[in-house]
Motif scaffolding. Structure first.
Motif, short mmCIF file in Angstrom:
data_model
loop_
_atom_site.label_atom_id
_atom_site.label_comp_id
_atom_site.label_asym_id
_atom_site.label_seq_id
_atom_site.Cartn_x
_atom_site.Cartn_y
_atom_site.Cartn_z
N THR A 195 2.49 -0.53 -0.67
CA THR A 195 3.09 0.66 -0.08
C THR A 195 3.88 0.37 1.18
O THR A 195 4.87 1.04 1.45
N HIS A 196 3.48 -0.64 1.95
CA HIS A 196 4.20 -0.93 3.19
C HIS A 196 5.59 -1.52 2.96
O HIS A 196 6.34 -1.71 3.90
N SER A 231 7.87 0.05 1.08
CA SER A 231 8.69 1.14 0.55
C SER A 231 10.13 1.08 1.06
O SER A 231 11.05 1.50 0.34
N ILE A 241 4.62 1.53 -7.46
CA ILE A 241 4.03 1.35 -6.13
C ILE A 241 2.51 1.40 -6.27
O ILE A 241 1.96 2.29 -6.91
N GLU A 294 -2.45 3.24 -2.21
CA GLU A 294 -2.89 2.77 -0.89
C GLU A 294 -4.30 2.17 -0.98
O GLU A 294 -4.59 1.16 -0.34
#
Length: 121
Positions: free
Chosen positions: A64-65, A67, A86, A89
């Protein structure tokens, strides 16, 4: 370029910034897939190594980081016929890998749909 044969196993690349987190996630996804009876080859990957790793991938799972890099990742994957999703989290923060299995199934469905559209043209 032809993809490397893995005897029907889904080829999954897990991308994170430097590759360290993706190694842990890859281990958990391999274990979860094995428990579910899914044949997978899971490769951890740093963002800087994506072009080399995506060549043989069916599915690219993205932390997710990353994106902000999603368009770049999707472009690289599309050049090689891979699907991008994706990661939840929870996967990056201690999930057991089972939460990723629906993403793999959805990516498979997407690829089958895309291949059937290409065949009908």
């Amino acid at each position: 370029m032809a993809k490397v044969s893995t005897n029907g196993a889904r080829r999954i690349v897990i991308v994170c910034g430097l590759g360290a987190s993706s190694a842990f996630v890859a281990h958990r996804v391999r274990h979860a897939a094995g428990e579910a009876g899914l044949a997978v080859v899971v490769t951890p990957c740093a963002l800087t190594d994506l072009e080399d790793r995506v060549v043989d991938a069916d599915v690219v799972l993205v932390a997710t980081h990353l994106s902000a890099h999603l368009d770049e990742i999707r472009d690289a994957a599309a050049r090689h016929g891979a699907t991008v999703a994706i990661l939840p989290e929870s996967t990056m923060h201690g999930g057991d890998g089972h939460e990723v299995l629906p993403l793999i199934a959805a990516a498979d469905s997407h690829q089958e749909h895309r291949h059937s559209q290409e065949s009908s043209q």
